[in-house]
Write a protein that holds these residues in place. Structure first.
Motif, PDB file in Angstrom:
ATOM      1  N   SER A  81       0.869  -1.173   0.000  1.00 43.76           N
ATOM      2  CA  SER A  81       0.000   0.000   0.000  1.00 43.76           C
ATOM      3  C   SER A  81       0.905   1.221   0.000  1.00 43.76           C
ATOM      4  O   SER A  81       2.016   1.185   0.499  1.00 43.76           O
ATOM      5  CB  SER A  81      -0.912   0.020   1.234  1.00 43.76           C
ATOM      6  N   SER A  82       0.422   2.287  -0.557  1.00 45.50           N
ATOM      7  CA  SER A  82       1.270   3.469  -0.646  1.00 45.50           C
ATOM      8  C   SER A  82       1.608   3.980   0.759  1.00 45.50           C
ATOM      9  O   SER A  82       0.806   3.891   1.679  1.00 45.50           O
ATOM     10  CB  SER A  82       0.557   4.567  -1.439  1.00 45.50           C
ATOM     11  N   GLY A  83       2.796   4.509   0.912  1.00 40.62           N
ATOM     12  CA  GLY A  83       3.211   5.014   2.206  1.00 40.62           C
ATOM     13  C   GLY A  83       4.709   5.244   2.250  1.00 40.62           C
ATOM     14  O   GLY A  83       5.409   5.084   1.249  1.00 40.62           O
ATOM     15  N   THR A  84       5.172   5.615   3.429  1.00 36.72           N
ATOM     16  CA  THR A  84       6.586   5.909   3.608  1.00 36.72           C
ATOM     17  C   THR A  84       7.092   5.220   4.871  1.00 36.72           C
ATOM     18  O   THR A  84       6.445   5.285   5.920  1.00 36.72           O
ATOM     19  CB  THR A  84       6.832   7.433   3.732  1.00 36.72           C
ATOM     20  N   GLU A 143      16.954   6.325   7.049  1.00 35.73           N
ATOM     21  CA  GLU A 143      16.730   5.456   5.891  1.00 35.73           C
ATOM     22  C   GLU A 143      15.267   5.614   5.509  1.00 35.73           C
ATOM     23  O   GLU A 143      14.379   5.268   6.285  1.00 35.73           O
ATOM     24  CB  GLU A 143      17.034   3.997   6.230  1.00 35.73           C
ATOM     25  N   VAL A 144      15.020   6.127   4.318  1.00 35.85           N
ATOM     26  CA  VAL A 144      13.655   6.425   3.882  1.00 35.85           C
ATOM     27  C   VAL A 144      13.295   5.545   2.694  1.00 35.85           C
ATOM     28  O   VAL A 144      14.062   5.448   1.727  1.00 35.85           O
ATOM     29  CB  VAL A 144      13.506   7.914   3.506  1.00 35.85           C
ATOM     30  N   PHE A 145      12.132   4.904   2.792  1.00 37.39           N
ATOM     31  CA  PHE A 145      11.649   4.037   1.712  1.00 37.39           C
ATOM     32  C   PHE A 145      10.226   4.464   1.387  1.00 37.39           C
ATOM     33  O   PHE A 145       9.339   4.387   2.243  1.00 37.39           O
ATOM     34  CB  PHE A 145      11.703   2.582   2.146  1.00 37.39           C
ATOM     35  N   ILE A 146      10.005   4.916   0.149  1.00 37.88           N
ATOM     36  CA  ILE A 146       8.695   5.427  -0.268  1.00 37.88           C
ATOM     37  C   ILE A 146       8.114   4.527  -1.349  1.00 37.88           C
ATOM     38  O   ILE A 146       8.799   4.163  -2.304  1.00 37.88           O
ATOM     39  CB  ILE A 146       8.814   6.870  -0.787  1.00 37.88           C
TER      40      ILE A 146
END
Length: 303
Positions: A43-46, A113-116
């Motif tokens: 699902s979309s998100g970060t 650490e960012v994962f989109i």
């Protein structure tokens, strides 16, 4: 060689199958009502993982996030690590603002650490996960059909579907997060479950070669004996992997806890389904086949 064990798997299997059906029915109803708690993989998100230089109170981090007005989020705190999951995909400006203000207000030495994941990628990963499970099941059907016979193949696939659905339903009931590691866990569970099932099926096939089957009771005894003869090997295999999965769950990081939990549930379910679903379904299908009777030949009269 006949087993001397007293427990009769065949005659007690209807009770276990009834319980299994009820549990699965409740799980499927919950799945239909609540669905799955998808992680950002589906699902979309970060996802933002923050490594901090000192221990920080969770309440302080939560208050900071609530003041950022970035929408709904979940926070998981571990020692020197804060894992945040936002329900929507952060844009570049929001991401930069979050980083700068966290370093200014909480910890200037923190790293991120960012994962989109956007909506299209999430949908694509859902499709790929379903395709992967279907391809794995199809491969198992082909393999078991070639090595054994169609009755074994159908029984094995039904047992595997039960294992997969059981784990999925448990995650739906308890609202546990479903992500890519969860799919990997389900595929691993399928592998271990088919291993247990093949061990029992192989013994059933070997015993059939030498058994004199004259009635359905003979088939019942053959299945019971085959299960008991492979019980020690199945238990040893499951316990060995189960210990490793439990250790991962207890001592592993947050990122693999749900993976190891799915493994624990699936390993127990796989051992159960091999005995009480796969072998019993094969027996049911086998009993639909007429038993060949030996035809006595009359001795020829001498002239």
């Amino acid at each position: 060689m006949r087993s001397k064990r007293s427990f009769d798997f065949v005659h007690t299997s209807p009770r276990f199958l009834t319980i299994s059906a009820l549990i699965l029915l409740i799980g499927l109803i919950m799945l239909g009502i609540k669905g799955l708690n998808y992680g950002i993989d589906f699902s979309s998100g970060t996802s933002v993982d923050i490594t901090v230089s000192k221990k920080i109170e969770e309440g302080k981090v939560r208050s900071f996030l609530e003041g950022q007005n970035l929408g709904e989020f979940t926070l998981t705190s571990a020692e020197l690590r804060e894992s945040i999951r936002f329900k929507h995909a952060l844009n570049e400006a929001e991401e930069k603002k979050l980083k700068s203000e966290f370093q200014a207000q909480i910890d200037p030495n923190s790293s991120f650490e960012v994962f989109i994941v956007d909506v299209e990628i999430a949908k694509e990963q859902q499709r790929n996960a379903i395709i992967g499970l279907l391809v794995a099941s199809l491969g198992i059907v082909i393999y078991v059909s070639i090595r054994f016979e169609w009755r074994f193949a159908i029984s094995a696939v039904v047992a595997l579907l039960y294992d997969a659905l059981f784990v999925i339903c448990m995650f739906s009931i308890f609202r546990l997060e479903v992500n890519l590691p969860f799919i990997l866990a389900v595929l691993t569970i399928i592998g271990y479950s088919i291993n247990d099932t093949i061990v029992i099926f192989d013994r059933i096939r070997e015993n059939l070669r030498f058994a004199k089957i004259k009635s359905h009771a003979d088939l019942d005894r053959l299945v019971n004996d085959s299960i008991w003869q492979t019980m020690a090997r199945s238990i040893n295999t499951v316990i060995t992997v189960l210990i490793a999965a439990i250790c991962l769950f207890v001592f592993g990081g947050e990122s693999i806890k749900l993976f190891s939990l799915a493994m624990i549930i699936g390993l127990v379910s796989g051992a159960y389904s091999s005995i009480f679903i796969a072998s019993q379904l094969w027996l049911f299908l086998k009993k639909r086949q007429p038993i060949k009777k030996a035809v006595a030949t009359k001795p020829q009269s001498t002239p």
